[in-house]
Scaffold this active site. Structure first.
Site, mmCIF file in Angstrom:
data_model
loop_
_atom_site.group_PDB
_atom_site.id
_atom_site.type_symbol
_atom_site.label_atom_id
_atom_site.label_comp_id
_atom_site.label_asym_id
_atom_site.label_seq_id
_atom_site.Cartn_x
_atom_site.Cartn_y
_atom_site.Cartn_z
ATOM 1 N N PHE A 1 0.028 -0.044 -14.108
ATOM 2 C CA PHE A 1 -0.717 -0.754 -13.235
ATOM 3 C C PHE A 1 -0.872 -0.355 -11.976
ATOM 4 O O PHE A 1 -1.859 -0.489 -11.296
ATOM 5 C CB PHE A 1 0.417 -2.093 -12.812
ATOM 6 C CG PHE A 1 -0.329 -3.148 -11.647
ATOM 7 C CD1 PHE A 1 -1.178 -3.731 -12.345
ATOM 8 C CD2 PHE A 1 -0.122 -2.790 -10.571
ATOM 9 C CE1 PHE A 1 -1.710 -4.677 -11.193
ATOM 10 C CE2 PHE A 1 -0.588 -3.999 -9.493
ATOM 11 C CZ PHE A 1 -1.951 -4.626 -9.785
ATOM 12 N N ASN A 2 -0.131 0.214 -10.747
ATOM 13 C CA ASN A 2 0.113 1.450 -9.656
ATOM 14 C C ASN A 2 -1.409 2.467 -9.735
ATOM 15 O O ASN A 2 -2.192 2.000 -9.168
ATOM 16 C CB ASN A 2 0.617 1.979 -8.710
ATOM 17 C CG ASN A 2 1.918 1.037 -8.114
ATOM 18 O OD1 ASN A 2 1.134 -0.710 -8.082
ATOM 19 N ND2 ASN A 2 2.446 0.925 -8.498
ATOM 20 N N ASP B 1 8.990 -4.447 -4.846
ATOM 21 C CA ASP B 1 8.420 -4.436 -3.761
ATOM 22 C C ASP B 1 9.515 -4.850 -3.003
ATOM 23 O O ASP B 1 9.489 -4.097 -2.034
ATOM 24 C CB ASP B 1 6.710 -4.297 -3.596
ATOM 25 C CG ASP B 1 5.516 -3.913 -4.566
ATOM 26 O OD1 ASP B 1 5.175 -2.979 -4.177
ATOM 27 O OD2 ASP B 1 5.215 -4.832 -5.399
ATOM 28 N N ASN C 1 -0.989 -6.507 -6.553
ATOM 29 C CA ASN C 1 -0.372 -7.527 -7.179
ATOM 30 C C ASN C 1 -0.029 -8.960 -7.478
ATOM 31 O O ASN C 1 -0.589 -9.405 -7.570
ATOM 32 C CB ASN C 1 1.239 -7.281 -6.621
ATOM 33 C CG ASN C 1 2.332 -6.004 -7.513
ATOM 34 O OD1 ASN C 1 1.850 -6.267 -8.241
ATOM 35 N ND2 ASN C 1 2.902 -6.071 -6.682
ATOM 36 N N ASP D 1 2.861 -3.755 -2.178
ATOM 37 C CA ASP D 1 1.647 -4.800 -2.678
ATOM 38 C C ASP D 1 2.700 -5.768 -3.050
ATOM 39 O O ASP D 1 3.027 -6.487 -4.217
ATOM 40 C CB ASP D 1 1.090 -4.223 -3.792
ATOM 41 C CG ASP D 1 1.873 -4.085 -4.857
ATOM 42 O OD1 ASP D 1 2.638 -3.559 -4.633
ATOM 43 O OD2 ASP D 1 1.401 -3.903 -6.042
ATOM 44 N N THR E 1 4.883 2.360 -3.181
ATOM 45 C CA THR E 1 5.043 1.469 -4.636
ATOM 46 C C THR E 1 3.458 0.414 -4.735
ATOM 47 O O THR E 1 4.066 -1.215 -5.365
ATOM 48 C CB THR E 1 6.532 0.747 -3.995
ATOM 49 O OG1 THR E 1 5.918 -0.246 -3.163
ATOM 50 C CG2 THR E 1 7.147 1.501 -4.012
ATOM 51 N N HIS F 1 11.342 -1.896 -11.645
ATOM 52 C CA HIS F 1 10.044 -0.542 -11.227
ATOM 53 C C HIS F 1 10.657 -0.175 -9.634
ATOM 54 O O HIS F 1 11.110 0.759 -9.108
ATOM 55 C CB HIS F 1 8.804 -0.710 -11.254
ATOM 56 C CG HIS F 1 7.955 -1.454 -12.306
ATOM 57 N ND1 HIS F 1 8.804 -0.569 -14.012
ATOM 58 C CD2 HIS F 1 8.216 -3.194 -12.472
ATOM 59 C CE1 HIS F 1 8.097 -1.622 -14.435
ATOM 60 N NE2 HIS F 1 7.665 -2.714 -13.835
ATOM 61 N N ASP F 2 10.086 -0.702 -8.505
ATOM 62 C CA ASP F 2 9.474 0.015 -7.073
ATOM 63 C C ASP F 2 11.585 0.597 -6.451
ATOM 64 O O ASP F 2 10.922 0.753 -5.763
ATOM 65 C CB ASP F 2 9.082 -0.997 -6.384
ATOM 66 C CG ASP F 2 7.765 -1.536 -6.823
ATOM 67 O OD1 ASP F 2 7.117 -0.243 -7.137
ATOM 68 O OD2 ASP F 2 6.735 -2.922 -6.302
HETATM 69 C C1 BDR Z 1 4.225 -1.480 -10.954
HETATM 70 O O1 BDR Z 1 3.363 -2.606 -10.995
HETATM 71 C C2 BDR Z 1 3.731 -3.301 -10.032
HETATM 72 O O2 BDR Z 1 3.051 -4.907 -10.807
HETATM 73 C C3 BDR Z 1 4.887 -3.238 -10.076
HETATM 74 O O3 BDR Z 1 5.254 -4.050 -7.955
HETATM 75 C C4 BDR Z 1 5.423 -2.118 -9.582
HETATM 76 O O4 BDR Z 1 4.762 -1.446 -8.591
HETATM 77 C C5 BDR Z 1 5.303 -1.701 -12.116
HETATM 78 O O5 BDR Z 1 3.667 -1.268 -12.989
HETATM 79 CA CA CA Z 2 4.672 -2.569 -6.319
#
Ligand code: BDR
Ligand code: CA
Length: 316
Positions: A169-170, A16, A41, A11, A127, A243-244
Site C-alpha cells: 500500500f504505502n 501508525d 490510509n 498516515d 510509515t 506493520h508500522d
Molecule cells: C501499510 O499500509 C497501511 O495500511 C498501514 O498503515 C501500513 O503503513 C501496510 O501495507
Molecule cells: Ca501507515
C-alpha cells in the site's frame, strides 16, 4: 544514553497510531522532534487529527504535529477505509484533540529541521506514503547530509502485494515519491510485508495488552480488535499484522530483526506492477545496495517489547 532524534512521518491508521504510542513510551531512547502527517490510509484532515489524538492519549504534548501533502506527487490519492474504518483509527473513542495542529506545512518543517541539524544526525521514520519525505528532498537536496537513516515501513518481496498483486500500500499510493526516497543515497532500512506479516496480533497477544490497566493500552487493544477483522478474513491468519510499529521496534530493539543489504528499486512505469519493490536479494545485478531489506523478526520478542513499553504508561 542520548535519545536519538527522530521525525515520524505517518498516515494514522491504527498501526501508525500504535507506532506513535510505542515511540512515546520510550523518551530515554527516542526524541520525537515532530510528527508529520500525510494523506494515505485516510485523507489528510483525518491523519493529522488522529496523530494529535494519540498525543492526548499518551499525555505527551511535547512533539509538535504538522499536516503535510494531501495527495501523492503525481497520482490520485488512494485510501484504505475498508481496512482502517472511516476514521482511520476505528476502535478508539473519538473526541476533538487538545494537541494543536502546527501552522507550518510538514514539508517545510522537515526541511527547516534538517537544515538546522548536524550532519548525519536525524532519523526519519516514515510509515505512510513517502510523499512528504520526497517533497522535502526535492525542495532541498542538501538536507540529505543531515539524515542519519531512514527507517520505513513499505514494500514487499516474498509476500507479494497487499494493495495490488505486486505492490504494498504505502509504495503503491505514491510510487514516484518512493522512487525518489529509495534513490536518495542515505542509509535506508526497509521493513515491508515480508517482516510485518510475521507480526500478528493474535487473540492471546491482544489479551496480554488488554490486561494492562492504562488508557494507552486500552486504545491499542481497541484499535487492534478493529484492525483484526479485515486482515484475519483476508489472510486467514490469526490476527492482523502490526506493520508500522515494526519501525519504532527496530529503533528500540534492532536485535529482533534480520536483514540483508540489497538494491531496492521501485516500479514507476508499468501500470500492471506499479509500486512493486524489486528487491535484488541475491545480488544478481550491479545496482547499488541502497537499503537494508528486512526479512525476518522475532515476533514474540516484538510483543514482549510492546507489552512492556505500553505498561510503562501505568507508572508514568
Ligand atoms: C501499510 O499500509 C497501511 O495500511 C498501514 O498503515 C501500513 O503503513 C501496510 O501495507
Ligand atoms: Ca501507515
Amino acid at each position: 544514553m542520548t535519545a536519538r532524534p527522530i521525525i515520524i512521518d505517518c498516515d494514522p491508521g491504527q498501526d501508525d497510531a500504535i507506532n506513535l504510542l510505542l515511540a512515546f513510551s520510550s523518551p530515554e531512547a527516542l526524541k520525537i522532534l515532530g510528527i508529520t502527517t500525510v494523506a494515505g490510509n485516510v485523507p489528510l484532515n483525518l491523519t493529522e487529527r488522529n496523530a494529535r489524538l494519540m498525543c492526548d492519549i499518551a499525555g505527551r504534548h511535547d512533539a509538535p504535529v504538522f499536516a503535510g501533502c494531501d495527495r501523492p506527487l503525481e497520482r490520485e490519492l488512494l485510501t484504505a477505509e475498508k481496512i482502517h474504518g472511516k476514521t482511520g483509527i476505528d476502535g478508539v473513542d473519538l473526541v476533538a484533540p487538545r494537541q494543536p495542529l502546527e501552522a507550518q506545512h510538514a514539508v517545510a518543517f522537515i526541511v527547516e529541521t534538517l537544515r538546522a541539524a548536524e550532519v548525519n544526525s536525524i532519523t526519519l521514520v516514515p510509515t505512510g506514503p513517502l510523499t512528504n519525505i520526497a517533497a522535502a528532498i526535492e525542495t532541498d537536496r542538501t538536507i540529505l547530509d543531515k539524515v542519519q537513516e531512514i527507517v520505513l515501513m513499505g514494500g514487499a518481496m516474498r509476500e507479494g502485494g497487499n494493495q495490488s498483486p505486486s505492490a504494498e500500500f504505502n509504495i503503491l499510493v505514491d510510487p514516484q515519491a518512493a522512487d525518489i526516497v529509495f534513490r536518495c543515497g542515505r542509509p535506508i532500512t526497509a521493513i515491508g510485508l515480508d517482516v510485518t506479516h510475521q507480526v500478528l496480533g493474535t487473540p492471546q497477544r491482544r489479551d496480554r495488552i488488554r490486561a494492562i490497566d492504562n488508557d494507552v493500552a486500552r486504545a491499542t487493544v481497541g484499535m487492534l480488535d478493529f484492525f483484526d477483522r479485515y486482515d484475519t478474513a483476508k489472510y486467514g491468519s490469526l490476527g492482523a499484522p502490526l506493520h508500522d510499529p515494526c519501525t519504532v521496534a527496530y529503533l528500540l530493539a534492532p536485535e529482533l530483526f534480520k536483514g540483508k543489504h540489497c538494491n531496492v528499486s521501485v516500479e514507476i512505469h508499468s501500470e500492471l506492477t506499479m509500486g512493486h519493490t524489486a528487491v535484488d536479494f541475491w545480488h544478481v545485478t550491479d545496482r547499488p545496495r541502497n537499503a537494508l531489506w528486512m526479512h525476518s523478526i522475532d515476533a514474540d520478542g516484538f510483543f514482549e517489547l510492546l507489552v512492556n513499553r505500553l505498561d510503562r504508561f501505568s507508572h508514568a
